[in-house]
Write a protein that holds these residues in place. Structure first.
Motif, PDB file in Angstrom:
ATOM      1  N   LYS A 248       0.842  -1.255   0.097  1.00  0.00           N
ATOM      2  CA  LYS A 248       0.010  -0.007   0.136  1.00  0.00           C
ATOM      3  C   LYS A 248       0.765   1.281   0.088  1.00  0.00           C
ATOM      4  N   VAL A 249       1.911   1.309   0.717  1.00  0.00           N
ATOM      5  CA  VAL A 249       2.758   2.375   0.718  1.00  0.00           C
ATOM      6  C   VAL A 249       3.588   2.482  -0.522  1.00  0.00           C
ATOM      7  N   VAL A 250       4.056   1.159  -1.286  1.00  0.00           N
ATOM      8  CA  VAL A 250       4.620   1.362  -2.447  1.00  0.00           C
ATOM      9  C   VAL A 250       3.628   2.068  -3.721  1.00  0.00           C
ATOM     10  N   SER A 251       2.266   1.899  -3.251  1.00  0.00           N
ATOM     11  CA  SER A 251       1.205   2.191  -4.410  1.00  0.00           C
ATOM     12  C   SER A 251       1.165   3.731  -4.574  1.00  0.00           C
ATOM     13  N   ASP A 252       1.648   4.349  -3.340  1.00  0.00           N
ATOM     14  CA  ASP A 252       1.879   5.979  -3.386  1.00  0.00           C
ATOM     15  C   ASP A 252       3.092   6.244  -4.434  1.00  0.00           C
ATOM     16  N   LEU A 253       3.925   5.483  -4.565  1.00  0.00           N
ATOM     17  CA  LEU A 253       5.201   5.810  -5.336  1.00  0.00           C
ATOM     18  C   LEU A 253       4.611   5.488  -6.809  1.00  0.00           C
ATOM     19  N   SER A 254       3.827   4.335  -7.276  1.00  0.00           N
ATOM     20  CA  SER A 254       3.732   3.757  -8.469  1.00  0.00           C
ATOM     21  C   SER A 254       2.399   2.928  -8.492  1.00  0.00           C
ATOM     22  N   ARG A 255       1.350   3.540  -8.495  1.00  0.00           N
ATOM     23  CA  ARG A 255       0.110   2.868  -8.480  1.00  0.00           C
ATOM     24  C   ARG A 255      -0.260   2.045  -9.600  1.00  0.00           C
ATOM     25  N   GLU A 256       0.020   2.372 -10.669  1.00  0.00           N
ATOM     26  CA  GLU A 256       0.070   1.595 -11.960  1.00  0.00           C
ATOM     27  C   GLU A 256       0.843   0.210 -11.974  1.00  0.00           C
ATOM     28  N   LEU A 257       2.075   0.556 -11.433  1.00  0.00           N
ATOM     29  CA  LEU A 257       3.061  -0.879 -11.518  1.00  0.00           C
ATOM     30  C   LEU A 257       2.407  -1.717 -10.232  1.00  0.00           C
ATOM     31  N   VAL A 258       1.890  -1.296  -9.180  1.00  0.00           N
ATOM     32  CA  VAL A 258       1.454  -2.265  -8.240  1.00  0.00           C
ATOM     33  C   VAL A 258       0.148  -2.948  -8.701  1.00  0.00           C
ATOM     34  N   LEU A 259      -0.755  -2.365  -9.424  1.00  0.00           N
ATOM     35  CA  LEU A 259      -1.869  -2.936 -10.054  1.00  0.00           C
ATOM     36  C   LEU A 259      -1.395  -3.906 -11.069  1.00  0.00           C
ATOM     37  N   LYS A 260      -0.535  -3.635 -11.958  1.00  0.00           N
ATOM     38  CA  LYS A 260       0.113  -4.429 -12.999  1.00  0.00           C
ATOM     39  C   LYS A 260       0.595  -5.828 -12.350  1.00  0.00           C
ATOM     40  N   LYS A 261       1.463  -5.524 -11.379  1.00  0.00           N
ATOM     41  CA  LYS A 261       1.937  -6.490 -10.726  1.00  0.00           C
ATOM     42  C   LYS A 261       0.759  -7.803 -10.055  1.00  0.00           C
ATOM     43  N   ALA A 262      -0.045  -7.077  -9.422  1.00  0.00           N
ATOM     44  CA  ALA A 262      -1.386  -7.616  -8.607  1.00  0.00           C
ATOM     45  C   ALA A 262      -1.987  -8.523  -9.852  1.00  0.00           C
ATOM     46  N   GLU A 263      -2.075  -7.969 -11.089  1.00  0.00           N
ATOM     47  CA  GLU A 263      -3.078  -8.635 -11.957  1.00  0.00           C
ATOM     48  C   GLU A 263      -2.251  -9.948 -12.479  1.00  0.00           C
ATOM     49  N   ASN A 264      -0.771  -9.674 -12.617  1.00  0.00           N
ATOM     50  CA  ASN A 264       0.138 -11.006 -13.051  1.00  0.00           C
ATOM     51  C   ASN A 264       0.206 -11.975 -12.064  1.00  0.00           C
ATOM     52  N   ALA A 265       0.187 -11.498 -10.806  1.00  0.00           N
ATOM     53  CA  ALA A 265       0.185 -12.604  -9.903  1.00  0.00           C
ATOM     54  C   ALA A 265      -0.804 -13.626  -9.477  1.00  0.00           C
ATOM     55  N   LYS A 266      -2.119 -13.022 -10.045  1.00  0.00           N
ATOM     56  CA  LYS A 266      -3.104 -13.704  -9.906  1.00  0.00           C
ATOM     57  C   LYS A 266      -2.989 -15.416 -10.436  1.00  0.00           C
ATOM     58  N   HIS A 267      -2.083 -15.554 -11.467  1.00  0.00           N
ATOM     59  CA  HIS A 267      -1.850 -16.824 -12.094  1.00  0.00           C
ATOM     60  C   HIS A 267      -0.787 -17.748 -11.224  1.00  0.00           C
ATOM     61  N   THR A 268      -0.280 -17.031 -10.316  1.00  0.00           N
ATOM     62  CA  THR A 268       0.501 -17.901  -9.439  1.00  0.00           C
ATOM     63  C   THR A 268       0.170 -18.197  -7.885  1.00  0.00           C
ATOM     64  N   HIS A 269      -0.599 -17.065  -7.441  1.00  0.00           N
ATOM     65  CA  HIS A 269      -1.280 -17.207  -5.993  1.00  0.00           C
ATOM     66  C   HIS A 269      -2.053 -18.430  -5.627  1.00  0.00           C
ATOM     67  N   ARG A 270      -2.128 -18.976  -4.614  1.00  0.00           N
ATOM     68  CA  ARG A 270      -2.835 -19.715  -4.292  1.00  0.00           C
ATOM     69  C   ARG A 270      -4.076 -19.451  -3.842  1.00  0.00           C
ATOM     70  N   ASP A 271      -4.455 -18.220  -3.207  1.00  0.00           N
ATOM     71  CA  ASP A 271      -5.467 -17.547  -2.563  1.00  0.00           C
ATOM     72  C   ASP A 271      -5.211 -16.054  -3.212  1.00  0.00           C
ATOM     73  N   VAL A 272      -6.225 -15.638  -4.047  1.00  0.00           N
ATOM     74  CA  VAL A 272      -6.249 -14.239  -4.756  1.00  0.00           C
ATOM     75  C   VAL A 272      -7.052 -13.242  -3.803  1.00  0.00           C
ATOM     76  N   ALA A 273      -7.450 -13.517  -2.775  1.00  0.00           N
ATOM     77  CA  ALA A 273      -8.208 -12.789  -1.758  1.00  0.00           C
ATOM     78  C   ALA A 273      -7.533 -11.223  -1.390  1.00  0.00           C
ATOM     79  N   MET A 274      -6.264 -11.609  -1.203  1.00  0.00           N
ATOM     80  CA  MET A 274      -5.403 -10.205  -0.818  1.00  0.00           C
ATOM     81  C   MET A 274      -4.976  -9.332  -2.189  1.00  0.00           C
ATOM     82  N   LEU A 275      -5.122 -10.248  -3.267  1.00  0.00           N
ATOM     83  CA  LEU A 275      -4.668  -9.657  -4.333  1.00  0.00           C
ATOM     84  C   LEU A 275      -5.963  -8.735  -4.880  1.00  0.00           C
TER      85      LEU A 275
END
Length: 275
Positions: A248-275
């Motif tokens: 959340k703190v990093v999102s203040d520096l680059s919100r777009e990158l945080v959202l992009k990485k979250a989208e990519n991580a959906k394919h590898t995480h066991r639980d996507v609730a936090m994403l």
């Protein structure tokens, strides 16, 4: 000497120049000398070679006394101005020389006590911002080097000390400093102790606030988020929450990158609730 300081901490701080000068003379690491062939043989066989003489006990006792003096002073507001006045000298002449890594159990114990002195000084708020600014260039790298200590307590204290320094000097860190620090901090997310992992999450929150936005380059943010998203899928919910707070703190520096990485991580995480 030890009893006088423990019984009369306020008087000791009022006379800190004389009291501390006695300590400074006795707690300096000895100069290293060349090892003999026998000492080389012992070192190669895994046996410890101790260079310090009987003064080791004096160094440890006085460092412990200094830690107690700082702790006692932090509980008495009358001592605040004196702690502030002495803080630069304490860091330069007591903490820094004894935080330098040296092989052996004796030096490991001395580093641990020096870290306790440093943490006590930072925790009580007695270190003036200017003193901290003047010594941070030497102090922060040494604190970071103790993040790799083999024992848990020095790693924990190093985390907490770094957090305080980052918070107290918020906005003062240059791009080069950020680039040097962040790999050492992220490495602790893989620590064998969960308390250290939780503690480094707090440190990372402070890290991503310690410099102007432009000092966090794309490589730093990209690599950091890759590591953070790995641990966002940790089996321990408290680690997940700690990492989420950092993201959340990093999102203040680059919100777009945080959202992009979250989208990519959906394919590898066991639980996507936090994403």
């Amino acid at each position: 000497y030890d009893v006088l300081i423990r019984v009369c901490p306020r008087a000791a701080w009022e006379n800190h120049t004389m009291v501390l000068n006695i300590m400074y003379q006795q707690i300096q690491p000895p100069e290293r000398r060349e090892r003999t062939s026998e000492e080389d043989r012992l070192a190669q066989s895994g046996m410890e070679v101790v260079y310090d003489g009987p003064e080791v006990d004096v160094r440890l006792t006085l460092l412990a006394t200094l830690e107690g003096l700082v702790r006692a002073g932090s509980e008495d507001w009358h001592c605040g101005p004196d702690i502030g006045a002495a803080s630069t000298d304490i860091i330069r002449r007591a903490v820094l020389p004894n935080l330098v890594w040296r092989v052996g159990r004796v030096d490991a114990t001395i580093r641990k006590v020096a870290l306790a002195v440093c943490f006590g000084l930072l925790k009580c708020g007695g270190t003036l911002p200017q003193s901290l600014f003047d010594t941070a260039g030497e102090l922060v790298p040494l604190l970071c080097s103790n993040l790799d200590d083999s024992e848990v307590s020095p790693r924990m204290m190093a985390c907490m000390c770094i957090t305080v320094v980052l918070e107290r000097l918020q906005g003062a860190f240059a791009a080069q400093s950020c680039n040097e620090i962040y790999p050492l901090l992220l490495k602790r997310l893989d620590d064998s102790n969960d308390q250290v992992r939780l503690s480094i999450c707090t440190t990372l929150e402070s890290f991503f606030k310690c410099a102007p936005k432009e000092n966090y380059n794309s490589t730093l943010l990209d690599y950091s988020l890759d590591q953070l998203y790995v641990h966002l899928d940790d089996k321990d919910s408290s680690i997940q929450q700690g990492v989420y707070s950092v993201i959340k703190v990093v999102s203040d520096l680059s919100r777009e990158l945080v959202l992009k990485k979250a989208e990519n991580a959906k394919h590898t995480h066991r639980d996507v609730a936090m994403l």
